[in-house]
Design an enzyme around this catalytic site. Sequence first.
Site, PDB file in Angstrom:
ATOM      1  N   ASP A  71       7.393  -8.834 -14.693  1.00  0.00           N
ATOM      2  CA  ASP A  71       6.671  -8.720 -13.442  1.00  0.00           C
ATOM      3  C   ASP A  71       5.759  -9.952 -13.336  1.00  0.00           C
ATOM      4  O   ASP A  71       5.407 -10.555 -14.359  1.00  0.00           O
ATOM      5  CB  ASP A  71       5.847  -7.428 -13.454  1.00  0.00           C
ATOM      6  CG  ASP A  71       4.940  -7.324 -12.259  1.00  0.00           C
ATOM      7  OD1 ASP A  71       5.440  -7.445 -11.135  1.00  0.00           O
ATOM      8  OD2 ASP A  71       3.724  -7.142 -12.467  1.00  0.00           O
TER       9      ASP A  71
ATOM     10  N   ASP B 177       2.598 -10.504 -11.065  1.00  0.00           N
ATOM     11  CA  ASP B 177       1.144 -10.345 -10.895  1.00  0.00           C
ATOM     12  C   ASP B 177       0.577  -9.344 -11.883  1.00  0.00           C
ATOM     13  O   ASP B 177       1.074  -8.226 -12.033  1.00  0.00           O
ATOM     14  CB  ASP B 177       0.840  -9.900  -9.463  1.00  0.00           C
ATOM     15  CG  ASP B 177       1.315 -10.913  -8.442  1.00  0.00           C
ATOM     16  OD1 ASP B 177       1.225 -12.120  -8.732  1.00  0.00           O
ATOM     17  OD2 ASP B 177       1.815 -10.505  -7.375  1.00  0.00           O
TER      18      ASP B 177
ATOM     19  N   TYR C  62      -1.915 -10.616  -2.368  1.00  0.00           N
ATOM     20  CA  TYR C  62      -1.260 -11.377  -1.304  1.00  0.00           C
ATOM     21  C   TYR C  62      -1.659 -12.855  -1.372  1.00  0.00           C
ATOM     22  O   TYR C  62      -2.001 -13.481  -0.372  1.00  0.00           O
ATOM     23  CB  TYR C  62      -1.603 -10.772   0.068  1.00  0.00           C
ATOM     24  CG  TYR C  62      -1.323  -9.292   0.137  1.00  0.00           C
ATOM     25  CD1 TYR C  62      -0.038  -8.805  -0.009  1.00  0.00           C
ATOM     26  CD2 TYR C  62      -2.364  -8.379   0.322  1.00  0.00           C
ATOM     27  CE1 TYR C  62       0.221  -7.440   0.029  1.00  0.00           C
ATOM     28  CE2 TYR C  62      -2.114  -7.016   0.361  1.00  0.00           C
ATOM     29  CZ  TYR C  62      -0.822  -6.546   0.209  1.00  0.00           C
ATOM     30  OH  TYR C  62      -0.570  -5.197   0.242  1.00  0.00           O
TER      31      TYR C  62
ATOM     32  N   ASN D 192       7.724  -7.531  -6.797  1.00  0.00           N
ATOM     33  CA  ASN D 192       7.533  -7.034  -5.435  1.00  0.00           C
ATOM     34  C   ASN D 192       6.522  -7.924  -4.719  1.00  0.00           C
ATOM     35  O   ASN D 192       5.416  -8.132  -5.221  1.00  0.00           O
ATOM     36  CB  ASN D 192       6.991  -5.601  -5.452  1.00  0.00           C
ATOM     37  CG  ASN D 192       8.020  -4.583  -5.916  1.00  0.00           C
ATOM     38  OD1 ASN D 192       9.210  -4.883  -5.981  1.00  0.00           O
ATOM     39  ND2 ASN D 192       7.559  -3.376  -6.234  1.00  0.00           N
TER      40      ASN D 192
END
Length: 498
Positions: A331, A333, A342, A374
Amino acid sequence: MNELVDFSVVIPTTGRANLRVLLESLDAAAGPKPREIVVVDDRPSGEDLSLPDTVPPVRLVRSGGRGPAAARNAGWRQATGTWIAFLDDDVVIAPDWPARLADDLRDLDARTAASTAQIDVPLPAHRRPTDEERGVAGLATAQWITADMAYRRSVLDEVGGFDERFPRAFREDADLALRVCLAGYRIADGRRRTCHPVRESGLLASVRAQRGNADNALMRRKYGARWRQRIGENTGMLPRHALTTAAGAAALALGVAGRTRAALACATVWTALTGDFAARRIAPGPRTPGEIGRMTLTSALIPPAACWHRLRGEWRHRHATHASPLALLFDRDDTLIVDVPYNADPSKVRPVPGAADALRSVRAAGLRLGIVSNQSGVGRGLISPAQLAAVNSRVEELLGPFGTWQVCVHAEDDGCACRKPAPGMVQQAAAQLGVDVRRCVLIGDTGADVAAATSAGARAILVPTARTRPEEVERARREATVARDLTEAVRLAMAGVS
């Protein structure tokens, strides 16, 4: 005795005459005495191993002729020293070998699992070495050779020792060392020197040596197509041998079928490939009539022997598995970089502590790397695709390249098949990296990461952060693995603990 020089010596043997010389040398050598000497009789016969009265007391263990991997396992499991010093029965040690061994081991830290010796292979000074002599001389530059190698007993116990599916003195040492390194340990280069003489092995020794291709098949099954890179070797000769064998087989088949012209064409290819192979082996040698004859004969026999043994190994080990992964997926972040919600600004990218070193160790081990992330900010209009690309580019600037980037830009309610916890990105990453998804480990910080991995058939390691919910941690403890930080997660993944 100082714990760092508390060592046992383990010598697997097939009854070579040099065993007596080696034992006498150990008895007379300067330096600390070993806690014990364990001699492992690996002859298949049941007759007693005769040891002269001149040798020091030893503990004799039988391993039933199952090969050096099984013999070494039988030996170290009987030994009680903190360090296990493996010696082959045909080496010649220096007069102060125990003292040099103690010097090599004394200051090693807890994450250093082993110490290798420098191997000297004496070659004739009056002529060029033969093909066989050059082959043995390769031991001087080989990684992790167990002719003289000391391992911590605790590490041998942790990784399970040698893999006894390797029946020959070939690849079993590299396999063990690779598993030890994947478990997060280091192997140090020692300064002690040990001599490995060349012994005569017969006319067809190089042909018999092709049996090692079956062991190469097991290495491929365990560590993937890039296994040679992982142990520091160049590409082998098998593709060329396969082409030579195919040309020869085609020439015979076409000749039997009466297709003379096609048969001659294939025979020409076979002759050219075989002649070039023989010439490359003859050129650096003594070029005596006997050596030229040996090289000519064996150069014709080696390619089909290599292919046969490789096919035999692929069939034999077709169901072989291993816990070590072929690829690590991350992943982005809060796993590799500090989470900035964001984020559209590359200047705000900051790796989490230890990320660069952890990824460096993964690349050094030859594993593939990928990102599965994501990024719904794109779908929500909070950041642009160009800004996302710029941030990802900055990640690679700071942490190095990744073999695949799988990014889901959809919002949570879009109903896509890629957004974690769906398995789509994990499956696609495995496909792009060219590895079985079952040999992938996904490291992330949320339950969605764990769910995406397990539903795709991969393994998962959760590295909790402040935003990881307690129920996600509890579920990960049951269904996956939980690590304290990224460094530990990578170490566990590479060791196959996930």
